[in-house]
Design an enzyme around this catalytic site. Structure first.
Site, PDB file in Angstrom:
ATOM      1  N   ASP A   1    -117.937 -34.488  14.400  1.00 44.00           N
ATOM      2  CA  ASP A   1    -117.655 -33.771  13.154  1.00 44.00           C
ATOM      3  C   ASP A   1    -118.132 -34.538  11.930  1.00 44.00           C
ATOM      4  OD1 ASP A   1    -115.748 -35.789  13.415  1.00 44.00           O
ATOM      5  OD2 ASP A   1    -114.102 -34.402  13.795  1.00 44.00           O
TER       6      ASP A   1
ATOM      7  N   ASN B   1    -101.535 -33.849  14.635  1.00 43.68           N
ATOM      8  CA  ASN B   1    -101.190 -32.440  14.885  1.00 43.68           C
ATOM      9  C   ASN B   1    -101.861 -31.912  16.157  1.00 43.68           C
ATOM     10  OD1 ASN B   1    -103.856 -32.223  14.148  1.00 43.68           O
ATOM     11  ND2 ASN B   1    -103.535 -30.829  12.434  1.00 43.68           N
TER      12      ASN B   1
ATOM     13  N   HIS C   1    -105.136 -32.116  16.915  1.00 43.42           N
ATOM     14  CA  HIS C   1    -106.537 -31.676  16.846  1.00 43.42           C
ATOM     15  C   HIS C   1    -107.445 -32.608  17.647  1.00 43.42           C
ATOM     16  CE1 HIS C   1    -107.371 -34.034  12.821  1.00 43.42           C
ATOM     17  NE2 HIS C   1    -107.647 -34.797  13.849  1.00 43.42           N
TER      18      HIS C   1
ATOM     19  N   GLU D   1    -108.469 -27.691  14.446  1.00 41.81           N
ATOM     20  CA  GLU D   1    -107.076 -27.750  14.030  1.00 41.81           C
ATOM     21  C   GLU D   1    -106.237 -26.751  14.851  1.00 41.81           C
ATOM     22  OE1 GLU D   1    -106.346 -30.207  12.278  1.00 41.81           O
ATOM     23  OE2 GLU D   1    -107.192 -30.251  10.274  1.00 41.81           O
TER      24      GLU D   1
HETATM   25  P1  PGA Z   1    -107.507 -41.715  13.920  1.00 42.11           P
HETATM   26  O1  PGA Z   1    -108.003 -40.206  13.955  1.00 42.11           O
HETATM   27  O2  PGA Z   1    -108.235 -42.439  15.019  1.00 42.11           O
HETATM   28  O3  PGA Z   1    -107.928 -42.227  12.570  1.00 42.11           O
HETATM   29  O4  PGA Z   1    -106.028 -41.698  14.129  1.00 42.11           O
HETATM   30  C1  PGA Z   1    -107.956 -39.508  15.158  1.00 42.11           C
HETATM   31  C2  PGA Z   1    -108.311 -38.054  14.945  1.00 42.11           C
HETATM   32  O5  PGA Z   1    -107.949 -37.479  13.899  1.00 42.11           O
HETATM   33  O6  PGA Z   1    -108.933 -37.477  15.840  1.00 42.11           O
END
Ligand code: PGA
Length: 248
Positions: free
Chosen positions: A66, A135, A137, A142
């Site tokens: 992404d 959450n 995702h 999302e």
């Molecule tokens: P993070 O992000 O490694 O910074 O916790 C993980 C994600 O949002 O997929």
């Protein structure tokens, strides 16, 4: 499916070893890559391994999950910048080998379509690395994102923008939209490794463990994947059933 190891460093050692072995076995591998705090020690460990025991990397191809909409590749919080800093520059990967959606594109529908086509033209993903949002995702798919999506533009949830605020100077700077690989492309990867570390992820990891396959918890779709590893540290495992909480 859940592999618990003691610390974030142990997670980094294990995941980087799996990626290293994958590249060793298939120098022309197509890797799906992720960004975020969880990936930083993993990429540092992979770079160190490849410096100690180099492998030919010229045939490797990568696709990131992404990118934020509105951030150029030169923006320090863009995922282009993150990947360049943590992996592509240290490994000397050529721009032609690495792919991320263009967050600064003029027509996002065309950009998404082109990104999907590039993944397909490369033969799909051999190994996809994933973090998980608090959450649930994966990529920036999302909660509520249909499972039958290819690369698309999405609006980030308030929770995700709050989680990622730590990387930006203030809330107004956190992008509102992103382009993300879709669940279809992630699920089509021949192997998937989902990684989570730290107390911050304990709740969502426990939810993932108990949840059925549900679009409200995007990572739960991975329960239908035939070659999935979930590699977590003891802090992220803290709310799993007791017998799963400690490194085996
Ligand atoms: P993070 O992000 O490694 O910074 O916790 C993980 C994600 O949002 O997929």
């Amino acid at each position: 499916m859940f592999l618990v190891v003691p610390t974030p460093q142990a997670v980094a050692d294990l995941v980087s070893t799996l990626v290293y072995q994958h590249i060793k076995a298939k120098p022309a591998a197509v890797l799906g890559l992720a960004t975020g705090g969880t990936m930083e020690p993993i990429y540092a460990a992979l770079v160190a391994k490849l410096q100690q025991q180099p492998l030919p990397l010229e045939k490797l191809t990568t696709f990131n999950l992404d990118e934020y909409v509105g951030l150029s590749a030169a923006h320090p919080q863009s995922y282009h910048y993150f990947m360049q800093q943590h992996l592509f520059a240290p490994l000397g990967l050529a721009p032609s080998q690495v792919h991320l959606p263009d967050g600064n594109c003029r027509n996002s529908a065309e950009e998404c379509q082109a990104y999907s086509e590039q993944i397909a033209a490369a033969g799909g993903l051999d190994l996809q690395l994933l973090g998980i949002g608090s959450n649930g995702h994966i990529g920036f798919n999302e909660p509520g994102t249909p499972f039958d999506c290819n690369t698309h533009e999405i609006e980030l949830t308030a929770q995700t923008r709050q989680d990622n605020l730590r990387f930006f100077a203030d809330a107004a700077e956190v992008p509102t939209h992103a382009i993300t690989m879709g669940i279809c492309e992630i699920m089509a990867a021949r192997e998937v490794i989902l990684v989570a570390t730290g107390q911050r992820k304990a709740d969502i990891i426990a939810q993932l463990y108990t949840s059925g396959v549900d679009e409200q918890l995007p990572a739960s779709v991975l329960k239908q994947h035939r070659n999935l590893k979930v590699i977590i540290d003891e802090d992220a495992a803290a709310l799993l059933p007791t017998h799963l909480q400690q490194a085996g």
